[in-house]
Every structure is written in C-alpha cells, then in structure tokens.
Write a protein that holds these residues in place. Structure first.
Motif, PDB file in Angstrom:
ATOM      1  N   CYS A  22       4.456 -10.331  -0.674  1.00 57.54           N
ATOM      2  CA  CYS A  22       3.035  -9.993  -0.392  1.00 57.54           C
ATOM      3  C   CYS A  22       2.240 -11.199  -0.314  1.00 57.54           C
ATOM      4  CB  CYS A  22       2.504  -8.914  -1.361  1.00 57.54           C
ATOM      5  SG  CYS A  22       2.608  -9.498  -3.051  1.00 57.54           S
ATOM      6  N   CYS A  56       5.395  -4.168   0.832  1.00 57.27           N
ATOM      7  CA  CYS A  56       4.934  -3.675  -0.276  1.00 57.27           C
ATOM      8  C   CYS A  56       4.246  -2.211  -0.172  1.00 57.27           C
ATOM      9  CB  CYS A  56       3.615  -4.344  -0.904  1.00 57.27           C
ATOM     10  SG  CYS A  56       4.328  -5.911  -1.384  1.00 57.27           S
ATOM     11  N   LEU A  92       9.345   2.199  -5.526  1.00 60.92           N
ATOM     12  CA  LEU A  92      10.238   1.135  -6.122  1.00 60.92           C
ATOM     13  C   LEU A  92      11.026   1.156  -7.112  1.00 60.92           C
ATOM     14  CD1 LEU A  92       7.122  -1.750  -6.377  1.00 60.92           C
ATOM     15  CD2 LEU A  92       8.923  -1.513  -4.615  1.00 60.92           C
ATOM     16  N   CYS A 114       1.263  -0.471  -2.270  1.00 61.90           N
ATOM     17  CA  CYS A 114       1.463  -0.734  -3.624  1.00 61.90           C
ATOM     18  C   CYS A 114       0.120  -0.994  -4.315  1.00 61.90           C
ATOM     19  CB  CYS A 114       2.010  -1.754  -4.014  1.00 61.90           C
ATOM     20  SG  CYS A 114       2.400  -2.239  -5.696  1.00 61.90           S
ATOM     21  N   HIS A 161      -0.739  -2.813  -6.539  1.00 58.48           N
ATOM     22  CA  HIS A 161      -0.883  -3.982  -7.053  1.00 58.48           C
ATOM     23  C   HIS A 161      -1.210  -5.035  -5.851  1.00 58.48           C
ATOM     24  CE1 HIS A 161      -0.230  -2.675 -11.056  1.00 58.48           C
ATOM     25  NE2 HIS A 161       0.751  -2.117 -10.614  1.00 58.48           N
ATOM     26  N   LEU A 162      -1.187  -4.504  -4.601  1.00 58.44           N
ATOM     27  CA  LEU A 162      -1.293  -5.281  -3.518  1.00 58.44           C
ATOM     28  C   LEU A 162      -2.838  -5.394  -3.272  1.00 58.44           C
ATOM     29  CD1 LEU A 162       0.230  -6.855  -0.925  1.00 58.44           C
ATOM     30  CD2 LEU A 162      -0.263  -4.745   0.340  1.00 58.44           C
ATOM     31  N   CYS A 196      -0.070 -10.190  -4.327  1.00 55.62           N
ATOM     32  CA  CYS A 196       0.598  -9.363  -5.618  1.00 55.62           C
ATOM     33  C   CYS A 196      -0.304  -9.619  -6.608  1.00 55.62           C
ATOM     34  CB  CYS A 196       1.902  -9.685  -5.840  1.00 55.62           C
ATOM     35  SG  CYS A 196       2.452  -8.739  -7.307  1.00 55.62           S
ATOM     36  N   ILE A 239       0.237  -8.663  -9.633  1.00 53.08           N
ATOM     37  CA  ILE A 239       1.155  -8.919 -10.700  1.00 53.08           C
ATOM     38  C   ILE A 239       2.457  -9.954 -10.609  1.00 53.08           C
ATOM     39  CG2 ILE A 239       0.446  -6.696 -11.860  1.00 53.08           C
ATOM     40  CD1 ILE A 239       3.111  -5.548 -10.966  1.00 53.08           C
ATOM     41  N   CYS A 267      11.067  -6.295  -6.399  1.00 53.90           N
ATOM     42  CA  CYS A 267      10.289  -7.140  -5.543  1.00 53.90           C
ATOM     43  C   CYS A 267      10.799  -8.519  -5.402  1.00 53.90           C
ATOM     44  CB  CYS A 267       8.898  -7.277  -6.107  1.00 53.90           C
ATOM     45  SG  CYS A 267       8.241  -5.435  -6.462  1.00 53.90           S
TER      46      CYS A 267
END
Ligand code: SF4
Length: 263
Positions: free
Chosen positions: A8, A15, A20, A88, A90-91, A97, A99, A107
């Motif tokens: 990402c 993502c 996932l 996602c 977390h995107l 990303c 994280i 990923c």
C-alpha cells in the motif's frame, strides 16, 4: 507482499481484497486492534489415507484436522480471515499501511500465494506491471524468486500446521460444526470478536482428541452434491448462497436448489 515489492506504500490496490487469511497469532492482534475475523470452514471426505506421493492430498492433510460427518470420515480445513468492506481499515488516506511493520504475512507475500498449487499470474492480480519485474523478476517458472517472500511463505505454511489444534479447539468451543465441501465454497462463521479472542488466547490441551470425534454438517448449495453426500452417509445440509447471518454459505457457483425447494 515482499519488502522489495509493492504494498500500500505504492498503490494500495491489494488492500481492498475484503478477506485476509491470518495465522492464529495474527488473528489475535487483528481482533485486539478492533478488526473483524471470520472462520471459513471447508471439509474433504477422507475415506482412505492417500499415498504420501499425492502432493495435493498431503497439502490438505497438513492443514486440516480429522472429524466425522454422519458416517463419513472427513478432514476439516479452517481459515481465519480478517474481513472488511471496501479498503482495509489499516490503509491510510496516503495509501500507506498503518501497521506496516507488523502487517500480516499474507500482505508481505502478495502477489505470491501460500497455496503451492495455484499458478501465479499477473492477470489475476491487481499489482502494477513493474511489481513482477523490478528490481528483479518476482516469479520464474511459477516459482517466487525473492528470498524474503519465500521466507514468509514458509512461515505461513508452517504456521498453518502449528495452528491446527487451536482452530479445532476454537470450533469446538464456539460450537462451529458446519463446513462446505472443499472447492465448492466456504461456510463463513462470524462469532463475536470477544468470544473469538477469548478462545484463541486459550491453550487447547485436549483439542486433538476432541476434534477427531466431532460431528460436522456438510453444507452445499448444489442439489447434486447434497444427494451425493447423503448417499455417502454424510450429514448434509442445503443452504442458499444468498442467505445472510452470523453463519452463511459462500458458494463458488449459483444456487442449484433441491426439488422440494423448487416446488
Ligand atoms: S494490513 Fe496493511 S498491507 Fe495489509 S491489507 Fe491492510 S493496509 Fe494493506
């Protein structure tokens, strides 16, 4: 997705995959961050032990636990999958990303596959073309070339095997006892995050012995499969792929209903 390749931080397209696959440890971390995790269950009839030379059967054996469906011996494969709608969680808006240093293995290996029997084709992936060639070719003769990615694939496959007892225990503890026929779809079970987190954090000291006696229903949206499973002595159930709820059938093919449901 490898550190050398595209994540990402580059385009973020991968993502948006909606599911996932996670190891048990990753699922715990995902739940602790407030995410959702489902259990995708499929089962393979296992009447006789296959020869050790049958690589596909051995692959399924290594990532499954033994159980029964009626009179039919089966092996159950459970995948823990982070689920989300759209991107996602977390995107970030900068397509990075949130994280990145602790992102899941899956990923890190994208666009490679954990399953060694799937072919790696750029046309099936959303990566930009340069992801397959820069700085070196990513795949040669359907084999991942990059050493970092190879390492994460090995860790994921090893984790799959280590997690079997925990998954069997989690299904037992959460009263999950239905699976699709392998290759036709999945039964997706979505317990509450609190319940799943609590179960995944326990130690399954007696899981193997219990799972080998557990009874499962085989679920299908295909009338022909339903009939064949009944003939084989399995405890089979018909489910429409359009039904919703905390446990639902995700079929790969459109519904082919039983006669009584058509009447
Ligand atoms: S955890 Fe990070 S790399 Fe993985 S899908 Fe989410 S944003 Fe992308």
């Amino acid at each position: 997705m490898s550190d050398l390749n595209f994540s990402c931080t580059q385009c973020g397209k991968c993502c948006h995959n909606l599911r996932l696959p996670l190891t048990c440890q990753e699922a715990v971390a995902w739940l602790q961050r407030g995410g959702n995790v489902e259990l995708l269950c499929e089962a393979v009839p296992w009447v006789v032990e296959p020869a050790a030379s049958d690589a596909l059967a051995m692959h399924k054996r290594q990532r499954s636990f033994p159980a029964w469906s009626g009179e039919l011996p089966i092996r159950v494969i459970v995948v823990l999958a982070a689920t989300f709608k759209g991107a996602c969680p977390h995107l970030g808006s900068d397509m990075r990303c949130g994280i990145y240093d602790s992102r899941p293995h899956v990923c890190r290996i994208y666009p490679a596959e954990v399953n060694p029997f799937l072919s790696l084709s750029p046309s099936h992936k959303q990566c930009p073309p340069e992801a397959w060639t820069s700085p070196t070719p990513f795949v040669r003769d359907n084999q991942v070339v990059d050493a970092q990615t190879q390492l994460h694939i090995s860790l994921l496959r090893h984790g799959d095997q280590l997690d079997i007892a925990v998954k069997a225990w989690a299904c037992e503890a959460l009263d999950i006892q239905s699976a699709s026929l392998s290759n036709e779809g999945y039964m997706a079970h979505c317990p509450s995050s609190e319940a799943l987190l609590s179960v995944l954090q326990q130690t399954p000291s007696i899981a193997d012995g219990r799972s080998s006696r557990s009874q499962w229903s085989m679920v299908t949206n295909q009338a022909a499969t339903f009939d064949a499973l009944c003939l084989a002595g399995a405890k089979s159930m018909y489910a429409s792929a359009s039904a919703d709820g905390p446990s639902r059938y995700l079929g790969f093919r459109p519904d082919a209903p039983l006669q009584e449901q058509l009447a």
